[in-house]
Structure formats: structure tokens, C-alpha cells
Scaffold this active site. Sequence first.
Site, PDB file in Angstrom:
ATOM      1  N   SER A 172      35.996  47.782  37.700  1.00  0.00           N
ATOM      2  CA  SER A 172      36.602  47.011  36.615  1.00  0.00           C
ATOM      3  C   SER A 172      35.935  47.391  35.303  1.00  0.00           C
ATOM      4  O   SER A 172      34.813  47.916  35.284  1.00  0.00           O
ATOM      5  CB  SER A 172      36.402  45.510  36.879  1.00  0.00           C
ATOM      6  OG  SER A 172      36.747  44.737  35.750  1.00  0.00           O
ATOM      7  N   TYR A 185      30.844  37.771  38.623  1.00  0.00           N
ATOM      8  CA  TYR A 185      31.840  38.829  38.804  1.00  0.00           C
ATOM      9  C   TYR A 185      31.396  40.114  38.106  1.00  0.00           C
ATOM     10  O   TYR A 185      31.446  41.200  38.695  1.00  0.00           O
ATOM     11  CB  TYR A 185      33.184  38.367  38.255  1.00  0.00           C
ATOM     12  CG  TYR A 185      34.277  39.402  38.373  1.00  0.00           C
ATOM     13  CD1 TYR A 185      34.876  39.661  39.596  1.00  0.00           C
ATOM     14  CD2 TYR A 185      34.709  40.128  37.258  1.00  0.00           C
ATOM     15  CE1 TYR A 185      35.884  40.612  39.718  1.00  0.00           C
ATOM     16  CE2 TYR A 185      35.709  41.075  37.371  1.00  0.00           C
ATOM     17  CZ  TYR A 185      36.298  41.318  38.598  1.00  0.00           C
ATOM     18  OH  TYR A 185      37.290  42.270  38.710  1.00  0.00           O
TER      19      TYR A 185
END
Length: 299
Positions: A172, A185
Site C-alpha cells: 500500500s 495498518y
Amino acid sequence: MNPFLDLLLFLATLIYSYLEAFVKLFVPVKRKSVSGELVLITGAGHGVGRATAFEFAKRQSRLVLWDINKHGVEETAAECERLGATVEAFVVDCSKREEIYSAAEKVKKEIGDVSILVNNAGVITAADLLSTQDHQVERMFEVNILAHIWTTRAFLPTMMNNNHGHIVTVASAAGHFVTSFMVAYCSSKFAAVGFHKALTEELSTLGKDGIKTTCLCPVFINTGFVKNPSTRLGKVLEIEEVVEALMEGILTNQKMVFVPSNQRVALLLERLFPERALAVLKKLTDVKFDAVIGQRSTQ
């Protein structure tokens, strides 16, 4: 070698690399064939994993699909079969190492040697750190990075014996840039990017140049996992454009795929700009999404 010759070699390599990159701007990049390759995709029941499976199916790859959602992975498998691919679907909880190893053994014994591994499964909890529950933190690390390690350990030995394969890490932009209310995260995705880079380096050191690696780093994708994302200077990506970039990266053996590609510039600016200027720039981007804030629960 003496230091002077080492410096000359470095400069010559640097100039050659820049010239090569310039030439590639005008010369079509050769794309490899993935026809007949056995491709295993985790998190294939939805979103990027499902769309990636469709792309490999169109290219006559053989597919092994894993997902925790039985209905989702079976739907993906049915569509891939309609596209002409040979498909096997498994219900696997990628947060559990034992399930990963067990399913991997079944794949190797009953189907064959995986030559392309797409570590796509991922989970996210949008909340401030103190509101993120312990089990949510654990699950993000179990799925977003530990699962990558377990699957790679399961299938890498055969790739190394054959000096052939491709390991894809779906990470990501949060593996390079941080944002509030995603501390756990971001940490797991930084780990995923680090895993990709370290694995790439290790394979090079071992002389396994036939095993390629690709890391995908997109910004927000319209998958529903993050609620109401928005940013002033960009857009929320559609699944199709992310997978198009990912497949191009795999077929041309790109090591790092940013979507959008201007993240490369942002990454450079983050290293060059002073902290105060970066703080102003982040306010200009105005990244927003729904998050749990102030609940202070750890159970």
C-alpha cells in the site's frame, strides 16, 4: 579494487542506468508470458485479488485461489473457469499459519508447483491507536505481513530449485507514507514493503535471478474496506486501474509499482523537504476517511 576504481565503477554504472532508463522511454518493454504458469492468489474472493485472478485467467494461467470467504472465492473461480482457466479454490484463513501450511501442502501434492505467488490478502481497521482493539492489531499483522512470510516459505523452495518464479507483494501507499488513525495498518504495510525489499535483496545475493519480485503500492481503492475516503489532490482509485498497473508490473518484472505513479515524486520530496513544509503539504492533501476515534478499547 582500490577506492578510485570503485568510484569510477559506480559512476559508470550510474550513467549507464540513467541512459538505459531514458532509452526505455522510447522502446516498447518486452512482456513475459504467464500462460501455463500455476498462479496462487490469496484474498481472491473480492476486490484486487478477484480482478487479478481474472487477468491471469485471460492469459491462460492455471489458478489456485485462496480466500476466507467461501462464497466469494467460489464466485471468482466460476468466472475464471468461464474465461477458460483451470481453477482450484480453497477456503483459507490467512491469519492462521497452520491453515496456510496445510493448504500449501495440499496444493503442492494435488495440483503442482506454484510459480507465481500473489500475496494479496489484507485487512484494515481505521481507528486511532488506543481505539484499535488488541485482536485487530494482531490480525492486521497476521494477514498483512506474517501470511506473506508463511506463503513464501511454503512455495519458495521449489522456485529456488528451478530458479524460476515470481513473488508479488500487495502492499500500500501506507507502506511508504503515514496517516493518522491507521497506525497499526501503516506499520503492517511498512513491514510488507520491507519484506519485499529484503527478499529481493536476498534472492539477488543467492544468485536466483530467475525469481522476480513485484510490490504493489496503491493509494485508496474503491473496495469498501475504508469508508468514505477522499483527498483534495488525488482521487480514490478504481480496482481495474490498480490491477492494470499490477499486471503491467508483473509482466515487465517491475520491482515497485506505485498507483498513481506520481507517488515516486512524493517519496523523493518527503526525503528532501523539511518537516515543517511537509506538515503544510499534508494539510493541503486533506486525506479523510471514516475512523473510530476516542473509544479507548483494548479488548
